[in-house]
Enzyme design. Structure first.
Site, PDB file in Angstrom:
ATOM      1  N   GLY A 200       0.832  -1.196   0.000  1.00 38.25           N
ATOM      2  CA  GLY A 200       0.000   0.000   0.000  1.00 38.25           C
ATOM      3  C   GLY A 200       0.865   1.244   0.000  1.00 38.25           C
ATOM      4  N   ALA A 201       0.350   2.288  -0.624  1.00 40.57           N
ATOM      5  CA  ALA A 201       1.075   3.555  -0.668  1.00 40.57           C
ATOM      6  C   ALA A 201       0.119   4.678  -0.295  1.00 40.57           C
ATOM      7  CB  ALA A 201       1.658   3.804  -2.057  1.00 40.57           C
ATOM      8  N   ALA A 202       0.605   5.593   0.517  1.00 35.19           N
ATOM      9  CA  ALA A 202      -0.182   6.748   0.943  1.00 35.19           C
ATOM     10  C   ALA A 202       0.558   8.015   0.541  1.00 35.19           C
ATOM     11  CB  ALA A 202      -0.418   6.704   2.446  1.00 35.19           C
ATOM     12  N   SER A 203       0.060   9.134   0.973  1.00 36.47           N
ATOM     13  CA  SER A 203       0.633  10.408   0.546  1.00 36.47           C
ATOM     14  C   SER A 203       2.044  10.623   1.076  1.00 36.47           C
ATOM     15  CB  SER A 203      -0.258  11.558   1.007  1.00 36.47           C
ATOM     16  OG  SER A 203      -0.458  11.502   2.414  1.00 36.47           O
ATOM     17  N   LEU A 204       2.294  10.167   2.300  1.00 38.81           N
ATOM     18  CA  LEU A 204       3.590  10.413   2.931  1.00 38.81           C
ATOM     19  C   LEU A 204       4.478   9.181   2.999  1.00 38.81           C
ATOM     20  CD1 LEU A 204       2.453  12.634   5.963  1.00 38.81           C
ATOM     21  CD2 LEU A 204       3.051  13.344   3.628  1.00 38.81           C
ATOM     22  N   VAL A 207       4.023   0.985   2.529  1.00 34.81           N
ATOM     23  CA  VAL A 207       4.221  -0.132   3.462  1.00 34.81           C
ATOM     24  C   VAL A 207       4.670  -1.374   2.707  1.00 34.81           C
ATOM     25  CG1 VAL A 207       3.117  -1.615   5.175  1.00 34.81           C
ATOM     26  CG2 VAL A 207       2.499   0.806   5.047  1.00 34.81           C
ATOM     27  N   LYS A 222       6.765   0.514   7.443  1.00 34.77           N
ATOM     28  CA  LYS A 222       6.291   1.780   6.888  1.00 34.77           C
ATOM     29  C   LYS A 222       7.496   2.676   6.631  1.00 34.77           C
ATOM     30  CE  LYS A 222       3.149   5.655   7.835  1.00 34.77           C
ATOM     31  NZ  LYS A 222       2.111   6.204   8.749  1.00 34.77           N
ATOM     32  N   ASP A 354      -7.080  11.637  11.982  1.00 36.53           N
ATOM     33  CA  ASP A 354      -7.095  11.345  10.549  1.00 36.53           C
ATOM     34  C   ASP A 354      -7.758  10.001  10.255  1.00 36.53           C
ATOM     35  OD1 ASP A 354      -6.627  11.979   7.915  1.00 36.53           O
ATOM     36  OD2 ASP A 354      -4.588  11.167   7.888  1.00 36.53           O
TER      37      ASP A 354
END
Length: 574
Positions: A200-204, A207, A222, A354
């Protein structure tokens, strides 16, 4: 010609105005064909001015990049990155300013809303492309904006929703280099296996799955996107400049508090060692709460840009097919989420600020008492402590809201956020996400699609100014509470529960009553020994009053539960 400015008392039922609403009014004209000759002339004049501005901005950026960067490639990226932002910004400003000139023309009156909505969508699409292309903290900004349906039009918030899950990935080579820089050792020195492809990839961050070197435990690693170190200073400056520019052209709509909050929050979110500490605090706190389904992955170790955690997987809360196929009751998930976040707001632990759909997962667990599922909470970078006084007044505010006690609502809105009587109707709608008429009658009812449109699509063009100014004045912690409220409300609506919001308001009432009871106990203790006769009597009175409220709420919860089991229509309101 219709009057666009209605008195607050007459207009509160439909006064909810978002940034999109006003801009919808401006832009709707552009989306309509054929354009008037006057409009085309005005547009061409603005385009000429725009080209001049572009030339100035481009030249300044190019000179700055070449002068300040030793790396020509980096300097070119700076110019490109900045040009995207300024390009979209100037086009959107030009769009809104041009349309505003014609908002009072009679010939556009009948088509005003449809034209405006089309314009909002056009500007939202343009902005979305820039956020996605630039990545970095712009994705984070877009995620924040997607949750602000109490301020922005639906065209903007819905367009930005994909940013919650669709984020760019950093290469394995970049991650390897960051490990060497931060730990002095390669990835292989820490893990037996390390999946090169992130799960998975998020804005910051993103993982990766891995196995620990010594124990063989399966972990989630992470890692911060390495490019953030390079781009965060510039991107924060661009964000700040964007909102300053909007303020310059539209001074009555000052949104600089958004960039200020981002500059305050981002350093905490980029400190993964701090995130690990937050996660452990929350994990240990909820372990002490009997039957709480909350699961927080354990933390093995962390650095500023690297965090190694226990690997726990689940599915999103809005994956309704998954919930139904595993026999997980959506209403129970909704109630569990309500208890978890009410505990954070009204309990003795920091608030996770959040809780969007990508940070919460559900997994089956038949061994758990009271539930057949776990709620997994990820991403613990943004937490805030709510001061005790504010927590108590906020509880009393919600009790007044649920009792439709307008006098009490106004009193505690003033205590919580310094809200004046004139500002109160907008603030009440902001914290509840409801039309003001619903707030003063029965907020404990399901929001209709029509009401959502009213809340998001403002009718009075003076109300947006008041809302923006209000949000710029309230304490920062109140803004984060508003954000959390809106995110959790969005999670609940996506679950499509049968009971609607009634049960969750009953749960909220329990927590608020508990806060008030504890305050009463503290006041009694401050008067001396709890064994003094007068204190004993006061304590018994407070205790019996609290028990009566709990009993009443419990009976009503059972009533709602049995109606659901009997497949009767849900309770409309309390």
């Amino acid at each position: 010609m219709r009057s666009l400015r209605i008195t607050a008392a007459q207009n509160f039922r439909s006064q909810w105005i978002c940034l999109g609403c006003l801009r919808q009014k401006e832009q709707s004209l552009w989306a309509t064909a054929p354009f008037s000759t006057a409009y085309q002339k005005s547009f061409n004049q603005h385009r000429t001015g725009q080209r001049i501005i572009w030339a100035i901005v481009g030249g300044a950026l190019g000179a700055w990049a070449i002068a300040s960067s030793q790396d020509v490639k980096h300097g070119a990226a700076v110019v490109q990155r900045s040009a995207r932002v300024f390009g979209a910004l100037l086009l959107n400003v030009n769009d809104y300013r041009t349309v505003l000139k014609f908002k009072d023309e009679d010939k556009y009156e009948a088509r005003w809303q449809s034209i405006l909505k089309a314009c909002h969508q056009r500007c939202a699409d343009r902005t979305f492309r820039v956020l996605e292309q630039n990545g970095s903290i712009f994705i984070k900004l877009g995620q924040h904006l997607s949750s602000m349906n109490y301020l922005l039009p639906l065209e903007w918030t819905r367009t930005f929703i994909p940013l919650q899950d669709h984020c760019p990935e950093s290469s394995y080579e970049a991650i390897e280099s960051m490990f060497m820089e931060d730990t002095g050792q390669p990835i292989a020195a820490h893990f037996d296996t390390f999946d090169r492809k992130p799960i998975g990839a998020a804005s910051l961050a993103q993982v990766h799955l891995a196995t620990m070197k010594d124990s063989g435990a399966k972990v989630a690693v992470k890692v911060q996107h390495p490019t953030l170190k390079e781009w965060v200073p510039l991107d924060l400056a661009l964000t700040r400049l964007t909102f300053s520019t909007l303020k310059y052209f539209f001074p009555e709509y000052d949104l600089e508090w958004l960039s200020n909050e981002m500059e305050s929050s981002l350093p905490q979110e980029l400190d993964f060692a701090l995130e690990g500490q937050n996660a452990l605090v929350t994990r240990n706190y909820f372990k002490m709460i009997k039957d709480s389904p909350l699961v927080v992955p354990d933390v093995y170790w962390g650095r500023k840009r690297i965090l190694v955690m226990e690997y726990i997987a689940g599915h999103r809360t809005d994956d309704l097919e998954y919930l139904d196929s595993n026999g997980i009751d959506r209403d129970e998930v909704s109630a569990a989420l309500a208890r978890i976040f009410n505990e954070m707001i009204f309990g003795d632990t920091p608030l996770h600020c959040d809780p969007h759909g990508g940070n919460i997962a559900i997994r089956p667990n038949d061994k758990r008492t009271g539930h057949n599922f776990d709620v997994i909470l990820y991403d613990h970078g943004l937490y805030r402590d709510i001061p005790l006084r504010m927590r108590r007044n906020y509880a009393k505010l919600w009790l007044a809201v649920m009792e439709a006690d307008e006098k009490g609502m106004r009193r505690y809105a003033r205590e919580v956020a310094g809200i004046t009587d004139n500002q109160f109707p907008l603030f009440a709608s902001a914290i509840t996400g409801r039309d003001y008429q619903a707030v003063t009658t029965s907020v404990v009812s399901t929001r209709s699609e029509q009401e959502k449109e009213v809340v998001s699509g403002a009718m009075g063009d003076g109300m947006l100014q008041e809302l923006v100014q209000l949000l710029g004045q309230v304490p920062r912690i109140v803004l984060l509470i508003l954000k959390t409220n809106d995110l959790t409300r969005n999670l609940d609506e996506r679950l499509q529960t049968r009971e609607g919001p009634v049960r969750n308001f009953l749960i909220l009432a329990r927590y608020c009553s508990r806060v008030v009871f504890r305050e009463q106990m503290d006041i009694i203790r401050s008067h001396g020994s709890m064994l003094w006769p007068s204190n004993v009597l006061q304590r018994l009175g407070a205790w019996s009053s609290y028990l009566r409220v709990k009993a009443k709420l419990s009976l009503y919860e059972w009533y709602v539960f049995f109606r659901r089991i009997a497949r009767l229509s849900p309770v409309a309101s309390i």
